[in-house]
Motif scaffolding. Structure first.
Motif, PDB file in Angstrom:
ATOM      1  N   LEU A   1     -29.683  33.565  21.094  1.00 50.57           N
ATOM      2  CA  LEU A   1     -29.137  33.096  20.691  1.00 50.57           C
ATOM      3  C   LEU A   1     -28.974  31.833  20.265  1.00 50.57           C
ATOM      4  O   LEU A   1     -29.334  30.429  20.229  1.00 50.57           O
ATOM      5  CB  LEU A   1     -29.884  32.219  22.680  1.00 50.57           C
ATOM      6  N   HIS A   2     -29.769  31.047  19.139  1.00 48.56           N
ATOM      7  CA  HIS A   2     -29.761  30.779  18.007  1.00 48.56           C
ATOM      8  C   HIS A   2     -28.410  30.068  17.201  1.00 48.56           C
ATOM      9  O   HIS A   2     -27.185  31.083  17.643  1.00 48.56           O
ATOM     10  CB  HIS A   2     -30.146  31.798  16.058  1.00 48.56           C
ATOM     11  N   PRO A   3     -28.381  28.658  17.236  1.00 46.49           N
ATOM     12  CA  PRO A   3     -26.968  27.716  16.835  1.00 46.49           C
ATOM     13  C   PRO A   3     -25.940  28.961  15.658  1.00 46.49           C
ATOM     14  O   PRO A   3     -25.125  28.924  16.160  1.00 46.49           O
ATOM     15  CB  PRO A   3     -27.458  26.405  16.387  1.00 46.49           C
ATOM     16  N   VAL A   4     -26.829  29.579  14.908  1.00 54.75           N
ATOM     17  CA  VAL A   4     -26.005  29.829  13.679  1.00 54.75           C
ATOM     18  C   VAL A   4     -26.151  31.948  14.246  1.00 54.75           C
ATOM     19  O   VAL A   4     -24.671  31.969  14.015  1.00 54.75           O
ATOM     20  CB  VAL A   4     -26.442  29.601  12.234  1.00 54.75           C
ATOM     21  N   TRP A   5     -27.254  32.305  14.218  1.00 52.59           N
ATOM     22  CA  TRP A   5     -27.168  33.899  13.998  1.00 52.59           C
ATOM     23  C   TRP A   5     -27.005  34.239  15.982  1.00 52.59           C
ATOM     24  O   TRP A   5     -25.922  35.302  15.948  1.00 52.59           O
ATOM     25  CB  TRP A   5     -28.107  34.688  13.693  1.00 52.59           C
ATOM     26  N   GLY A   6     -26.909  33.700  16.816  1.00 54.25           N
ATOM     27  CA  GLY A   6     -26.479  33.686  17.388  1.00 54.25           C
ATOM     28  C   GLY A   6     -24.613  33.509  17.474  1.00 54.25           C
ATOM     29  O   GLY A   6     -24.296  34.685  18.223  1.00 54.25           O
ATOM     30  N   LEU A   7     -23.858  32.739  17.513  1.00 53.19           N
ATOM     31  CA  LEU A   7     -22.370  32.569  17.056  1.00 53.19           C
ATOM     32  C   LEU A   7     -22.066  33.901  16.396  1.00 53.19           C
ATOM     33  O   LEU A   7     -21.296  34.835  16.498  1.00 53.19           O
ATOM     34  CB  LEU A   7     -21.890  31.771  16.432  1.00 53.19           C
ATOM     35  N   VAL A   8     -23.152  34.713  14.853  1.00 52.70           N
ATOM     36  CA  VAL A   8     -22.457  35.563  14.453  1.00 52.70           C
ATOM     37  C   VAL A   8     -22.734  36.826  15.641  1.00 52.70           C
ATOM     38  O   VAL A   8     -22.197  37.623  14.975  1.00 52.70           O
ATOM     39  CB  VAL A   8     -23.233  35.610  12.869  1.00 52.70           C
ATOM     40  N   GLY A   9     -23.652  36.754  15.476  1.00 49.23           N
ATOM     41  CA  GLY A   9     -23.947  37.617  16.523  1.00 49.23           C
ATOM     42  C   GLY A   9     -22.424  38.301  17.665  1.00 49.23           C
ATOM     43  O   GLY A   9     -23.121  39.289  17.560  1.00 49.23           O
TER      44      GLY A   9
END
Lengths: 80, 657
Positions: free
Chosen positions: B247-255
């Motif tokens: 749910l991370h602002p960056v890693w969440g989107l990458v995922g």
């Protein structure tokens, strides 16, 4: 708004991931309020902010053994 | 995610029900994701869908108890509810059934499913159910999750606190299930007619939670095991750790991008070889049937009409299966709920909701399960808007059409053009849905607050066997629903093209076929709509195919094949010979029908047009009125015609033939 004035009515919308604390009260329009209470966001409960989605909205809270995502607008009804 | 297409697709549901008097009904009731559906499978042996996304059971499934459990009773798996006061249509479905307002009698016993890793929230609901007076037994699930935190639950203490039987069960292994059934059977009986409770006041909710907290404290105890114990109210630490990343602002989107990319790559690349094999198989079958009796009307009807029609349906089945399987994987692991969180904010900007994500994603397989999944959206306006734009999502029925037209457009020396164009088509589909939703939500004022509150279930290793079975059942009911009309229609279309029979009079085969079509009922129908087709540079033969496609889009391909009468050369697939015929097809004045401009125009038409009768029927049911499918048809088909006209004439003006 300055921080001092806000500390009196700090809500779950104002905390950072990693925060752990206790719910003081739930205030707001009656429909949102009663839904939050029914989900278990009741005064005295321990609550933690697990993660914030992009744009810091919605927020994922750890509560009563599970994780519940709320929009900031709803988290603002929960005083801590 | 995903609702079943039919209310009861499980195997148990197909068993002949015992005589009515002898039948007792047990209802499974609990919060979303409490393990109800897994328990339902253990009780019935039925392969109803189980999922790890809150709100997966959109319509309830009904099965009969396994014979080994020794009680002839039916089991109803109700949609998950948060309280006895409904907030969304799927909760309303559950409560109508519980209080005997549905078309089957009220259950004679309820099994309240309680997740003991979050005892207080689940006991809150269970106690409400017990208070209605319906005979209730409590099934405690997820004791392994509580065990990981170093605790165990004391069923005896819980029993005396609640005043009803409490049994620890494991739906996956079946442990505790016979005892649960025996105790439910012992207490089942005629309940005094239960009444729906009033909505509780804030003070009542707080008081009820204080009581369940006391019960929770007395009924859980530290387990004898090594390692530190965390507090009972703590959520699963592994899940929290994963969520800080996903749910991370960056890693969440990458995922999110990676997961979606993997899903759609699977749909397009893994399915390809299987699709080719199925297509080739049906061609061979059709050819050999016609070959048995080349001059027989019946052989041609079966070979060219029925079998090629069935082939058109089954060819894109692999893509649907892969999409359903991928969705099942995301549901059962728990990721789907996270994906809904990640897209809530962007969707809210265009008047939708994070809960719209699963319906819209299902829409890429088929709009029908998508519309049914929209029942989990509590806000009426957001639910109707989701249903409204669902036909714009590029469903799998459009794929055969795109596959054919892109194969026609793609130069053999530049095969990547087709892939790129398909990606552009999907982007156009998402973009048009976004624009339409944004426009409508600007035009129609919001009523009532929009909310997004979603439980994110603990991550679990997905149960592959269960996902595989549910994929099988969903694909099967999809085929049953879509397959029959397609078969009937392609047969009817073949008949329209071949009746009334025109005598061959010794003419060569190709010329006799051309004459047959000229004099057929289809030609008469088609000429009538020629004025509508002309502006798009198309003739009546494509027009008839488009009319046929209004019943179901994928019929377009089979219909072109029938109308342009593709006589498969020996080792050519139908698609190859259809492409060759399309290249040869001419207007009356000798100009080619299928040019780059008209083919692009057709693709544009299919991107927007509302063309599916089954979708229209489901849209009417879910929206509660014909206004929904009528508005969709007017808006989207009008948009489609206009956009196709602009594409054709724009390309021509730009010098593309």
């Amino acid at each position: 708004m300055d921080r001092k004035a806000r500390s009196q009515d700090k809500t779950l919308a104002d905390v950072e991931p990693g925060f752990r604390g206790q719910i003081r009260d739930v205030q707001g329009d009656s429909s949102t309020c009663s839904q939050l209470l029914e989900m278990g966001f009741t005064p005295g409960q321990a609550v933690a902010l697990v993660a914030a989605a992009p744009f810091r909205d919605p927020l994922a809270f750890s509560l009563r053994g599970t994780i519940i995502a709320l929009r900031r607008r709803e988290a603002r009804c929960i005083l801590i | 995610m995903h609702p079943d297409l039919s209310p009861a697709a499980g195997e148990g549901a197909e068993a002949v029900p015992p005589p009515r008097q002898a039948t007792r009904a047990i209802a499974l009731l609990g919060q979303p994701n409490s393990g109800k559906t897994t328990l339902f499978n253990a009780l019935t042996g039925s392969h109803s869908r189980t999922a790890n996304y809150p709100g997966a059971t959109v319509e309830f499934s009904i099965g009969t108890l396994r014979e080994s459990l020794g009680w002839a009773a039916t089991v109803v798996d109700l949609p998950g509810i948060a309280s006895l006061v409904p907030r969304s249509p799927d909760e309303e479905v559950a409560l109508r059934s519980l209080f005997g307002e549905a078309d089957h009698p009220a259950p004679s016993a309820v099994i309240a499913v309680v997740d003991c890793s979050q005892l207080s929230r689940h006991l809150y609901l269970a106690r409400q159910v017990i208070a209605t007076g319906i005979p209730t037994a409590v099934a405690l699930t997820m004791s392994d999750l509580l065990g990981r935190r170093g605790y165990e639950v004391d069923a005896r203490k819980l029993e005396s606190a609640l005043g009803c039987p409490v049994v620890v069960v494991d739906g996956r292994s079946g442990a505790g299930v016979p005892e649960l059934v025996a105790r439910a059977k012992a207490m089942a009986g005629a309940a005094t007619l239960p009444r729906r409770p009033q909505e509780a006041t804030a003070d009542e909710v707080k008081a009820a939670y204080r009581e369940v907290e006391l019960i929770e404290r007395s009924a859980t105890r530290l387990a004898m095991r090594p390692g530190p114990a965390t507090a009972t109210h703590d959520s699963d630490p592994t899940t929290r750790a994963i969520d800080t990343v996903l749910l991370h602002p960056v890693w969440g989107l990458v995922g999110f991008v990676l997961v979606m990319g993997a899903l759609f790559t699977g749909v397009f690349w893994l399915a390809r070889p299987v699709m080719d094999a199925i297509s080739a198989g049906f061609d061979t079958l059709a050819d050999s049937i016609v070959g048995l009796a080349p001059s027989s009307f019946l052989a041609k009807l079966i070979g060219d009409g029925v079998i090629r029609g069935a082939g058109a349906v089954l060819t894109f089945l692999p893509q649907i299966v892969i999409l359903f399987f991928g969705l099942g994987l995301m549901e059962d692991s728990g990721y789907l709920a996270r994906a809904a969180v990640l897209v809530d904010r962007p969707l809210a900007l265009i008047g939708l909701n994070g809960r719209s994500f699963v319906p819209l994603l299902s829409g890429f397989a088929c709009a029908i399960p998508g519309m049914m999944a929209a029942r989990t959206i509590p806000n009426r306006r957001e639910r109707l808007l989701t249903i409204f734009i669902l036909p714009l999502m590029s469903c799998s029925a459009r794929l055969p059409v795109y596959a054919l037209l892109l194969a026609f457009l793609t130069p053999p020396d530049r095969p990547w053009v087709g892939g790129l164009a398909l990606a552009a088509i999907y982007l156009a589909s998402v973009a048009s849905g976004t624009v339409v939703a944004a426009l409508v939500s600007r035009l129609v004022r919001a009523k009532g607050p929009s909310a997004f509150m979603l439980e994110l279930p603990a991550y679990r290793r997905p149960q592959l066997a269960i996902i595989a079975r549910s994929t099988y059942h969903r694909s099967r009911s999809y085929l049953a629903k879509a397959g029959v009309p397609i078969l009937v229609l392609s047969t009817a279309l073949w008949l329209l093209c071949n009746l009334p029979p025109v005598p061959a009079n010794g003419l060569p085969a190709a010329e006799a076929q051309a004459r047959q079509l000229e004099g057929s009922a289809a030609a008469r129908l088609g000429r009538w709509m020629e004025p509508v087709m002309q502006p798009l540079g198309l003739d009546w033969r494509v027009g008839v195919s488009l009319i046929a496609a209004f019943t179901a889009r994928e019929i377009f391909v089979g219909s072109l094949a029938i109308i342009f009468h593709v006589a498969g050369e020996d080792d050519d697939s139908v698609q190859q010979s259809l492409l060759a015929t399309m290249a040869r097809a001419r207007h009356a004045d000798g100009t080619p029908i299928f040019t780059v401009a008209t083919s692009v125009g057709l693709i544009v038409f299919f991107i927007f047009a509302m063309q599916c009768l089954s979708t229209a029927a489901v849209a009417r049911r879910e929206a509660g009125g014909w206004w929904m499918p009528i508005a969709q048809t007017l808006a989207f088909t009008g948009l489609a015609y206009g956009a196709a006209w602009m594409a054709v004439h724009g390309l021509r003006a730009a010098g593309v033939a």
